[in-house]
Design a protein around this motif. Structure first.
Motif, short mmCIF file in Angstrom:
data_model
loop_
_atom_site.label_atom_id
_atom_site.label_comp_id
_atom_site.label_asym_id
_atom_site.label_seq_id
_atom_site.Cartn_x
_atom_site.Cartn_y
_atom_site.Cartn_z
N ALA B 136 -8.28 4.14 4.12
CA ALA B 136 -8.07 2.96 4.97
C ALA B 136 -7.87 1.72 4.12
O ALA B 136 -6.99 0.90 4.41
N VAL B 137 -8.65 1.58 3.05
CA VAL B 137 -8.51 0.42 2.16
C VAL B 137 -7.13 0.42 1.54
O VAL B 137 -6.42 -0.59 1.56
N PHE B 138 -6.72 1.57 0.98
CA PHE B 138 -5.41 1.65 0.34
C PHE B 138 -4.29 1.36 1.34
O PHE B 138 -3.35 0.64 1.05
N ALA B 139 -4.41 1.94 2.52
CA ALA B 139 -3.38 1.74 3.54
C ALA B 139 -3.29 0.26 3.89
O ALA B 139 -2.20 -0.32 3.96
N GLN B 140 -4.46 -0.37 4.09
CA GLN B 140 -4.50 -1.79 4.43
C GLN B 140 -3.84 -2.63 3.35
O GLN B 140 -3.00 -3.48 3.63
N PHE B 142 -1.63 -1.70 1.03
CA PHE B 142 -0.19 -1.50 0.89
C PHE B 142 0.59 -1.97 2.12
O PHE B 142 1.72 -2.41 1.99
N LEU B 143 -0.04 -1.89 3.28
CA LEU B 143 0.62 -2.44 4.46
C LEU B 143 0.76 -3.95 4.32
O LEU B 143 1.79 -4.54 4.69
N THR B 146 3.41 -4.71 1.41
CA THR B 146 4.80 -4.45 1.80
C THR B 146 5.16 -5.15 3.11
O THR B 146 6.25 -4.96 3.63
N ALA B 148 4.30 -4.78 6.22
CA ALA B 148 4.81 -3.80 7.16
C ALA B 148 4.14 -3.83 8.53
O ALA B 148 4.40 -2.98 9.36
#
Lengths: 289, 149
Positions: B136-140, B142-143, B146, B148
């Motif tokens: 979740a941290v990584f997704a947050q 990178f979102l 980027t 997104a």
């Protein structure tokens, strides 16, 4: 030795499996009648889906508790999980196809969040060492230990190694804990209101379809406006994990967990327990054979 | 999967096809007749995906081919994307899942589960918490990076 019949007719197939189908159908019916139950605990919305009730009811009816089903049927049932989940994966594919621009838009984040998989060891290895585990901890915390990961650990360390025993434990526990707990975890983390729903959706894809389903259906209920995107992204993340998972475990997670172990074990590992552990070793290895 | 396509199809009929229609009725109040086309489309996509998995020698889980088949057939380049999207939209994604939970629960080795030490159960909780939170941290991150959202 068991051997599947070479040529089965429809009648033959049904004769062999009708009990399993009938009982499964009955359990589905009960679970659907219970329906979806949601309630709030503090600021977290807990959502209990029929799937969760179905798991619990079927464990109760299963061979180890009430014994309604025979061992052979139990085995067949685990084979059928992969058959039964395929329409759900088809649905996820359709959702992804119809939201293709969206998927491309979040693509980079979707790929990079896979590296979050190392969270297994970052969180769990110190705990395992504090609890006094030795090499078992390597297998247990190197990944979420789904089928393929367990196979990988076995082929790398040997099926009787402490690493493989640790992995097998998480594999066995993982299904029950993972499925029931991941939905709960998703609710709790969502209640912090810190992560974007789509980030949580991606985090739900951890390489097991059932667990991903549990987490993403909870999230979809909490964030109805994002429901479709959540399920689609969770599914795509899970698909990525399914493709890259064992390579990730082999080339990134295992080297890393070994390094961490070498560094942390002398610091926080418990001493003077070797006798105990080698004793339980022989008992456990008998079980795993 | 070392199951013949015939066995696979019969199994699918008596598990997901049957129960998804029922579940869709209970969960979403969609009549049995209305559910049939969608469930059959999803099942056909699954069938094609499993068949591809059987003939392609790559070591990729069969469900991946199923999802990719669905993705392709529903994408803008597919001439039949409209009916596929419409009919499958009537089937909620949770409808085919109840039977999956049922079979997984029946297949669970509960004895083996109970024989595990409490230490391993604690570790399992941390394993799953760890991967979920860090993903979740990584997704947050990178979102956000980027842009997104």
């Amino acid at each position: 030795m068991e051997k599947a019949p070479q040529k089965t007719t429809i009648i033959g197939h049904l004769k062999e499996n009708y009990r399993l189908y009938a009982i499964a159908f009955g359990i589905v019916l009960i679970a659907e009648l219970i329906g979806t139950i949601q309630f709030s605990v503090g600021s977290a919305l807990i959502v209990l889906y029929p799937m969760l009730f179905a798991i619990i009811i079927s464990i109760i009816f299963g061979k180890d508790v009430l014994g309604f089903l025979k061992k052979k049927e139990t085995k067949k049932a685990s084979q059928l999980v992969l058959v039964a989940i395929s329409p759900f994966m088809a649905k996820i594919g359709v959702m992804a196809g119809s939201n293709l621009p969206e998927l491309v838009n979040v693509g980079p984040a979707l790929v990079f969040q896979e590296f979050g998989t190392i969270g297994t060891m970052l969180f769990a290895l110190p705990i395992a060492l504090l609890l006094g585990l030795k090499r078992e901890a390597i297998g247990a915390t190197s990944s979420t230990n789904r089928d393929k990961d367990y196979g990988l650990i076995c082929s790398k360390y040997g099926a009787n190694s402490p690493e493989a025993r640790g992995s097998l434990s998480i594999y066995i526990i993982g299904f029950l804990i993972g499925t029931t707990y991941l939905g709960l975890l998703a609710s709790i983390v969502a209640s912090f209101d810190f992560f974007h729903p789509l980030a949580l959706a991606m985090a739900s894809g951890i390489g097991s379809g059932v667990m991903m389903a549990a987490a993403s259906s909870t999230l979809a209920t909490i964030y109805p406006a994002y429901a479709d995107q959540i399920v689609m992204l969770a599914g795509m993340s899970d698909m990525l994990s399914a493709i890259t998972g064992i390579y990730f475990t082999l080339f990134i997670s295992l080297p890393l967990v070994n390094k961490m172990y070498a560094w942390l074990e002398p610091k926080i590992g418990r001493r003077g327990k070797n006798k105990n552990i080698s004793h339980s070793k022989s008992a456990e290895s008998r079980v795993s054979q | 999967m070392n199951m013949s396509m015939k066995d696979w199809t019969i199994s699918l009929l008596f598990t997901s096809v049957l129960t998804a229609i029922i579940a869709n009725f209970f969960q979403n109040d969609i009549s049995i007749m209305e559910s049939i086309p969608g469930v059959l489309i999803l099942s056909s996509i699954a069938f094609i995906g499993i068949f591809i998995a059987k003939i392609v020698p790559l070591k990729v889980p069969a469900v991946v081919y199923v999802a990719l088949t669905g993705l392709l057939l529903a994408s803008p380049i597919s001439p039949i994307s409209d009916p596929i999207i419409y009919y499958t939209s009537l089937i909620s994604f949770t409808a085919p899942l109840t039977v999956v939970g049922t079979l997984a629960g029946i297949g669970l080795d509960f004895k083996a589960f109970m024989s595990q030490s409490w230490k391993m159960i604690i570790i399992a909780v941390f394993v799953f918490t760890g991967t979920f939170l860090l993903q979740a941290v990584f997704a947050q991150v990178f979102l956000t990076v980027t842009n997104a959202f």
